[in-house]
Design a protein around this motif. Structure first.
Motif, PDB file in Angstrom:
ATOM      1  N   ALA A 204       0.850  -1.194   0.000  1.00 53.35           N
ATOM      2  CA  ALA A 204       0.000   0.000   0.000  1.00 53.35           C
ATOM      3  C   ALA A 204       0.886   1.244   0.000  1.00 53.35           C
ATOM      4  O   ALA A 204       1.861   1.312   0.738  1.00 53.35           O
ATOM      5  N   PRO A 205       0.581   2.239  -0.829  1.00 52.76           N
ATOM      6  CA  PRO A 205       1.427   3.430  -0.876  1.00 52.76           C
ATOM      7  C   PRO A 205       1.301   4.248   0.395  1.00 52.76           C
ATOM      8  O   PRO A 205       0.302   4.174   1.108  1.00 52.76           O
TER       9      PRO A 205
ATOM     10  N   ASP B 100      -3.040  12.731  -4.510  1.00 46.90           N
ATOM     11  CA  ASP B 100      -3.488  11.608  -5.343  1.00 46.90           C
ATOM     12  C   ASP B 100      -4.443  10.683  -4.585  1.00 46.90           C
ATOM     13  O   ASP B 100      -4.413   9.459  -4.740  1.00 46.90           O
ATOM     14  N   CYS B 101      -5.318  11.295  -3.751  1.00 51.02           N
ATOM     15  CA  CYS B 101      -6.146  10.495  -2.837  1.00 51.02           C
ATOM     16  C   CYS B 101      -7.155   9.600  -3.555  1.00 51.02           C
ATOM     17  O   CYS B 101      -7.455   8.496  -3.081  1.00 51.02           O
TER      18      CYS B 101
ATOM     19  N   LYS C  97      -6.981   8.148  -6.668  1.00 54.78           N
ATOM     20  CA  LYS C  97      -6.303   6.998  -7.286  1.00 54.78           C
ATOM     21  C   LYS C  97      -5.829   6.012  -6.224  1.00 54.78           C
ATOM     22  O   LYS C  97      -5.920   4.795  -6.398  1.00 54.78           O
ATOM     23  N   ARG C  98      -5.338   6.535  -5.107  1.00 55.86           N
ATOM     24  CA  ARG C  98      -4.793   5.673  -4.054  1.00 55.86           C
ATOM     25  C   ARG C  98      -5.859   5.207  -3.058  1.00 55.86           C
ATOM     26  O   ARG C  98      -5.552   4.448  -2.149  1.00 55.86           O
ATOM     27  N   ARG C  99      -7.073   5.707  -3.210  1.00 59.75           N
ATOM     28  CA  ARG C  99      -8.170   5.366  -2.303  1.00 59.75           C
ATOM     29  C   ARG C  99      -7.803   5.643  -0.848  1.00 59.75           C
ATOM     30  O   ARG C  99      -7.935   4.791   0.030  1.00 59.75           O
ATOM     31  N   GLN C 100      -7.346   6.841  -0.605  1.00 60.37           N
ATOM     32  CA  GLN C 100      -6.898   7.219   0.733  1.00 60.37           C
ATOM     33  C   GLN C 100      -7.744   8.360   1.288  1.00 60.37           C
ATOM     34  O   GLN C 100      -8.277   9.175   0.540  1.00 60.37           O
TER      35      GLN C 100
END
Length: 201
Positions: free
Chosen positions: A48-49, A125-126, A128-131
């Motif tokens: 996970a990033p 980049d929330c 795309k990263r689903r954060q």
């Protein structure tokens, strides 16, 4: 001794600190531990990033507006043209103790037509990263008097910001001849810095 603020509280920075001008605003956060079983484990499972939070400052005029992109200090524009606000650089992970990002403010240099400095944090980049900020803990903002290195105040954000992708953390604003700090702690669903700025267009 630093004052610990709660959401919605306001305090004067200059009333009992005559001559105060150069301050440092520190913002910090920690990523929720990765790995483990259950829902969090599946969210943060292998590879996970990092959650890359970015702190920015909006310089707001007397009409409550950001007039141009030059009035935004962030990782892509580290210093305001007046020299009054300088971002000390981007932290990509939030790892480690203490401040993750620091912003130095020279109150005496803030242009007279700027009424408020609003401090925000968004996740790079929330989408795309689903954060979101449910993946962050121990978020805070603090103000340090750089003339004596004393911490003046601290505001720990304790609300649940799950599914929020940006935070409007606090503000420094003019009140007559004083400068005050307000603890805002407002969650927002903007997916990037541009969307967040549009609140003040």
């Amino acid at each position: 001794m630093a004052v610990n603020l709660q959401k919605g509280q306001r305090i004067s920075l200059t009333k009992d600190n005559e001559g105060l001008s150069r301050i440092m605003v520190g913002l910090g956060w920690d990523p929720v531990a990765q790995g483990g079983k259950g829902l969090l484990g599946s969210l943060f499972g292998g590879g996970a990033p990092n959650v890359d939070c970015d702190a920015s400052v909006f310089l707001i005029d007397t009409n409550g507006k950001v007039r141009s992109k030059e009035e935004i200090v962030y990782f892509g524009n580290l210093k305001h043209k007046s020299g009054s606000v300088q971002h000390m650089g981007d932290n990509l992970t939030g790892d480690g103790d203490g401040d993750d990002e620091q912003i130095v403010i020279e109150l005496s240099k803030v242009p007279q037509d700027i009424a408020r400095l609003i401090f925000v944090v968004n996740i790079y980049d929330c989408i795309k990263r689903r954060q979101h900020f449910g993946m962050i803990k121990n978020a805070f903002i603090r103000v340090v008097n750089l003339s004596n290195r004393q911490e003046m105040l601290r505001y720990n954000l304790t609300d649940d910001y799950s599914n929020r992708t940006a935070l409007i953390v606090g503000e420094i604003y003019r009140n007559g001849n004083e400068w005050k700090f307000g603890a805002l702690g407002e969650g927002d669903n903007s997916s990037n810095l541009g969307e967040l700025v549009n609140r003040y267009r």
